[in-house]
Design a protein around this motif. Structure first.
Motif, PDB file in Angstrom:
ATOM      1  N   UNK A   1      17.175 -40.723 -38.089  1.00 42.00           N
ATOM      2  CA  UNK A   1      17.026 -39.713 -39.128  1.00 42.00           C
ATOM      3  C   UNK A   1      15.640 -39.794 -39.765  1.00 42.00           C
ATOM      4  N   UNK A   2      15.163 -41.019 -39.990  1.00 46.45           N
ATOM      5  CA  UNK A   2      13.820 -41.176 -40.553  1.00 46.45           C
ATOM      6  C   UNK A   2      12.761 -40.579 -39.623  1.00 46.45           C
ATOM      7  N   UNK A   3      12.908 -40.830 -38.316  1.00 48.30           N
ATOM      8  CA  UNK A   3      11.977 -40.273 -37.341  1.00 48.30           C
ATOM      9  C   UNK A   3      12.023 -38.757 -37.367  1.00 48.30           C
ATOM     10  N   UNK A   4      13.245 -38.199 -37.412  1.00 45.13           N
ATOM     11  CA  UNK A   4      13.406 -36.738 -37.445  1.00 45.13           C
ATOM     12  C   UNK A   4      12.761 -36.144 -38.695  1.00 45.13           C
ATOM     13  N   UNK A   5      12.950 -36.787 -39.834  1.00 41.68           N
ATOM     14  CA  UNK A   5      12.384 -36.280 -41.084  1.00 41.68           C
ATOM     15  C   UNK A   5      10.862 -36.298 -41.044  1.00 41.68           C
ATOM     16  N   UNK A   6      10.274 -37.378 -40.493  1.00 40.87           N
ATOM     17  CA  UNK A   6       8.812 -37.471 -40.440  1.00 40.87           C
ATOM     18  C   UNK A   6       8.217 -36.470 -39.469  1.00 40.87           C
ATOM     19  N   UNK A   7       8.937 -36.185 -38.380  1.00 43.77           N
ATOM     20  CA  UNK A   7       8.405 -35.267 -37.383  1.00 43.77           C
ATOM     21  C   UNK A   7       8.642 -33.808 -37.753  1.00 43.77           C
ATOM     22  N   UNK A   8       9.802 -33.528 -38.356  1.00 46.10           N
ATOM     23  CA  UNK A   8      10.161 -32.146 -38.661  1.00 46.10           C
ATOM     24  C   UNK A   8       9.614 -31.695 -40.002  1.00 46.10           C
TER      25      UNK A   8
ATOM     26  N   UNK B   1      11.031 -31.091 -43.226  1.00 50.82           N
ATOM     27  CA  UNK B   1      11.680 -29.921 -43.813  1.00 50.82           C
ATOM     28  C   UNK B   1      10.953 -29.468 -45.079  1.00 50.82           C
ATOM     29  N   UNK B   2      10.945 -28.162 -45.360  1.00 49.66           N
ATOM     30  CA  UNK B   2      10.212 -27.658 -46.528  1.00 49.66           C
ATOM     31  C   UNK B   2      10.821 -28.132 -47.839  1.00 49.66           C
ATOM     32  N   UNK B   3      10.007 -28.117 -48.857  1.00 49.60           N
ATOM     33  CA  UNK B   3      10.465 -28.524 -50.184  1.00 49.60           C
ATOM     34  C   UNK B   3      11.647 -27.667 -50.622  1.00 49.60           C
ATOM     35  N   UNK B   4      12.662 -28.326 -51.149  1.00 50.85           N
ATOM     36  CA  UNK B   4      13.864 -27.618 -51.580  1.00 50.85           C
ATOM     37  C   UNK B   4      14.918 -27.517 -50.498  1.00 50.85           C
ATOM     38  N   UNK B   5      14.557 -27.872 -49.235  1.00 48.45           N
ATOM     39  CA  UNK B   5      15.511 -27.777 -48.129  1.00 48.45           C
ATOM     40  C   UNK B   5      15.738 -29.134 -47.463  1.00 48.45           C
ATOM     41  N   UNK B   6      15.174 -30.181 -48.025  1.00 49.32           N
ATOM     42  CA  UNK B   6      15.238 -31.497 -47.390  1.00 49.32           C
ATOM     43  C   UNK B   6      16.683 -31.954 -47.237  1.00 49.32           C
ATOM     44  N   UNK B   7      17.462 -31.913 -48.315  1.00 51.53           N
ATOM     45  CA  UNK B   7      18.845 -32.392 -48.270  1.00 51.53           C
ATOM     46  C   UNK B   7      19.675 -31.565 -47.303  1.00 51.53           C
ATOM     47  N   UNK B   8      19.639 -30.223 -47.457  1.00 51.47           N
ATOM     48  CA  UNK B   8      20.449 -29.354 -46.596  1.00 51.47           C
ATOM     49  C   UNK B   8      20.079 -29.516 -45.126  1.00 51.47           C
TER      50      UNK B   8
ATOM     51  N   UNK C   1      18.733 -32.173 -43.615  1.00 48.60           N
ATOM     52  CA  UNK C   1      19.163 -33.472 -43.106  1.00 48.60           C
ATOM     53  C   UNK C   1      20.673 -33.506 -42.879  1.00 48.60           C
ATOM     54  N   UNK C   2      21.435 -32.956 -43.836  1.00 50.28           N
ATOM     55  CA  UNK C   2      22.891 -32.934 -43.702  1.00 50.28           C
ATOM     56  C   UNK C   2      23.296 -32.107 -42.479  1.00 50.28           C
ATOM     57  N   UNK C   3      22.648 -30.952 -42.283  1.00 43.83           N
ATOM     58  CA  UNK C   3      22.968 -30.112 -41.130  1.00 43.83           C
ATOM     59  C   UNK C   3      22.657 -30.843 -39.829  1.00 43.83           C
ATOM     60  N   UNK C   4      21.552 -31.588 -39.817  1.00 41.95           N
ATOM     61  CA  UNK C   4      21.168 -32.321 -38.606  1.00 41.95           C
ATOM     62  C   UNK C   4      22.183 -33.414 -38.280  1.00 41.95           C
ATOM     63  N   UNK C   5      22.796 -34.017 -39.302  1.00 38.72           N
ATOM     64  CA  UNK C   5      23.824 -35.035 -39.085  1.00 38.72           C
ATOM     65  C   UNK C   5      25.167 -34.415 -38.727  1.00 38.72           C
ATOM     66  N   UNK C   6      25.508 -33.309 -39.381  1.00 35.44           N
ATOM     67  CA  UNK C   6      26.814 -32.694 -39.166  1.00 35.44           C
ATOM     68  C   UNK C   6      26.957 -32.107 -37.773  1.00 35.44           C
ATOM     69  N   UNK C   7      25.881 -31.546 -37.243  1.00 36.07           N
ATOM     70  CA  UNK C   7      25.968 -30.844 -35.961  1.00 36.07           C
ATOM     71  C   UNK C   7      26.534 -31.755 -34.855  1.00 36.07           C
ATOM     72  N   UNK C   8      25.907 -32.927 -34.554  1.00 41.16           N
ATOM     73  CA  UNK C   8      26.487 -33.786 -33.510  1.00 41.16           C
ATOM     74  C   UNK C   8      27.820 -34.407 -33.926  1.00 41.16           C
ATOM     75  N   UNK C   9      28.015 -34.610 -35.227  1.00 37.78           N
ATOM     76  CA  UNK C   9      29.258 -35.200 -35.705  1.00 37.78           C
ATOM     77  C   UNK C   9      30.437 -34.278 -35.427  1.00 37.78           C
TER      78      UNK C   9
END
Length: 470
Positions: free
Chosen positions: A400-407, A409-416, A418-426
């Motif tokens: 997740x840290x790698x994904x956040x550093x590479x992607x 996400x824009x300000x105000x959308x960081x939480x949403x 990251x959660x979407x990125x975790x929920x999708x494979x889950x």
């Protein structure tokens, strides 16, 4: 009368293959091995089509065509080139080439192009003005050749283009290239990221608003459509656009007119639309979260960008390109040797070209020597992990840290984001484990079935497709 073809090619083996195929098709053929021979043949003969290489013993086959084309303005030209860059493809477009084939080429496809060109003699498009020298795309791999050819096909028209590809593959660069090299390049290029704008403000951002249209609208605002009038509007992350904005966008594309939020007057706009997404829109259409009619409006010409892992041979050229960029931005001037380039090429690059660019900039800043070798790559970037082996698995937090550093996400959308990125494979895993049974999947996850259904819709996940996962 048998149509006569002029082949300008100094490689005897290639010339023999092409000549044999065209003669089998019923064409007569003359061959020139140099520019001088080409001009001599053109002076005394009439041809239905000319095929020409770019690099010839006595000069550039494209750069020296002006005089010949002046004497034969209707002669269709097919360019063949081993110099497989976007620059070559664009130069072929600038001389109004009927077609451009990077080497190695598909012989049957080449013959079909010659047959078509011979039948459309006199219908060659007019040459465009000199294009910008700022060519943002780098790479000579076969995967990129298809991208270059698609770009050259849309430069002289206003067809809507949908650019597809993983995050970090360079979708905005493709959009910029289409604008910079196309016939609208004198107009504005306006980019808007649908994922970076709060949903309740997206329509105002796109279409503008009138004073008093909503709380906080203290003055009239011009939207991106009006700002891009006469030029190109690039809609990035189109898969993140909410349903109500999709409806208004479809209406604008269909009518060529927009209405500001809170306004009554329709405004005509002359805008070329380029869109991009890193999401698979098929499951989203099936789930009802993306309009099918909007998809077909946007995907008139789809261009799919390959991930870097499918064109790893381009890594050395990209690295040299980014080192030049870094020096231009004030970082130390570096060069990379063959060992260093090979070390970069072996790395997995999950974040694609964007990750590679960041890594090269880091190398430019932190390398101890002016020449970057394999040891420097490992010293600055660390030992490469083999993406194909599970010997040293990446933990969830690290991934997740790698994904956040590479992607980023824009300000105000960081939480949403990251959660979407975790929920999708889950959620996909839960549905696969339960054969697509949503009630059992909800129990496995420990959530309410209605919550599961809503999140599947929001994420654009198709339960049946997840259930069929190997």
């Amino acid at each position: 009368m048998t149509a006569r073809i002029l082949l300008v090619e100094d490689d005897a083996a290639i010339a023999t293959v092409i000549s044999t195929a065209l003669k089998d098709e019923g064409f007569a053929l003359d061959r020139a091995a140099s520019i001088a021979e080409r001009d001599q043949l053109l002076a005394g003969n009439t041809y239905a089509v000319m095929l020409t290489d770019v690099v010839l013993p006595d000069g550039d086959g494209i750069a020296t065509l002006a005089a010949a084309r002046a004497r034969h303005p209707d002669l269709p030209v097919i360019v063949l080139s081993a110099q497989n860059t976007l620059d070559t493809a664009v130069r072929a477009t600038e001389i109004a080439a009927f077609e451009y084939f990077p080497k190695p080429f598909d012989l049957e496809e080449l013959v079909r192009a010659v047959v078509q060109a011979a039948g459309q003699r006199g219908e060659v498009a007019q040459s465009v003005e000199d294009a910008s020298d700022a060519l943002p795309l780098v790479g000579r791999s076969q995967a990129m050749q298809g991208v270059y050819r698609m770009i050259t096909r849309v430069l002289r028209n206003d067809l809507t283009v949908l650019i597809l590809g993983e995050s970090g593959t360079g979708k905005e660069l493709v959009a910029e290239a289409i604008h910079q090299l196309g016939h609208r390049r004198t107009g504005p290029f306006v980019a808007v990221n649908a994922a970076a704008i709060p949903r309740d403000l997206l329509e105002s951002e796109l279409f503008g608003h009138e004073k008093g249209a909503f709380t906080g609208a203290t003055s009239q605002a011009i939207g991106k459509f009006e700002q891009a009038n006469g030029g190109t509007l690039f809609l990035d992350e189109i898969g993140d656009m909410p349903a109500d904005a999709q409806t208004r966008l479809l209406r604008a594309l269909q009518s060529g007119r927009i209405r500001r939020v809170g306004g009554r007057q329709e405004i005509a706009v002359n805008v070329r639309i380029l869109a991009a997404t890193n999401r698979d829109l098929g499951p989203m259409i099936a789930a009802g979260t993306f309009r099918e009619d909007l998809y077909y409006r946007l995907a008139v010409v789809p261009i799919e960008l390959p991930p870097l892992r499918e064109r790893s041979g381009d890594v050395p050229a990209l690295a040299r390109h980014f080192l030049t960029q870094a020096a231009g931005e004030g970082l130390p001037r570096r060069r990379i040797d063959a060992e260093g380039a090979a070390a970069l090429e072996r790395r997995p690059w999950r974040g694609n070209v964007r990750e590679l660019r960041n890594a090269v900039y880091r190398l430019a800043l932190l390398a101890r020597e002016d020449t970057i070798d394999g040891d420097a790559v490992e010293a600055v970037l660390g030992a490469a992990r083999d993406a194909t082996t599970a010997a040293s698995p990446v933990g969830l937090a690290e991934a997740l840290d790698l994904w956040l550093r590479e992607t980023r996400p824009p300000e105000g959308r960081l939480y949403d984001s990251a959660i979407a990125e975790l929920e999708r494979p889950l959620f996909a895993h839960a549905l696969a484990e339960t054969g697509g049974n949503q009630l059992r999947a909800a129990r496995l996850l420990g959530i309410n079935r209605n919550t599961l259904r809503k999140r599947l819709t929001d994420l654009g996940l198709d339960p049946e497709a997840c259930a069929r996962r190997d």
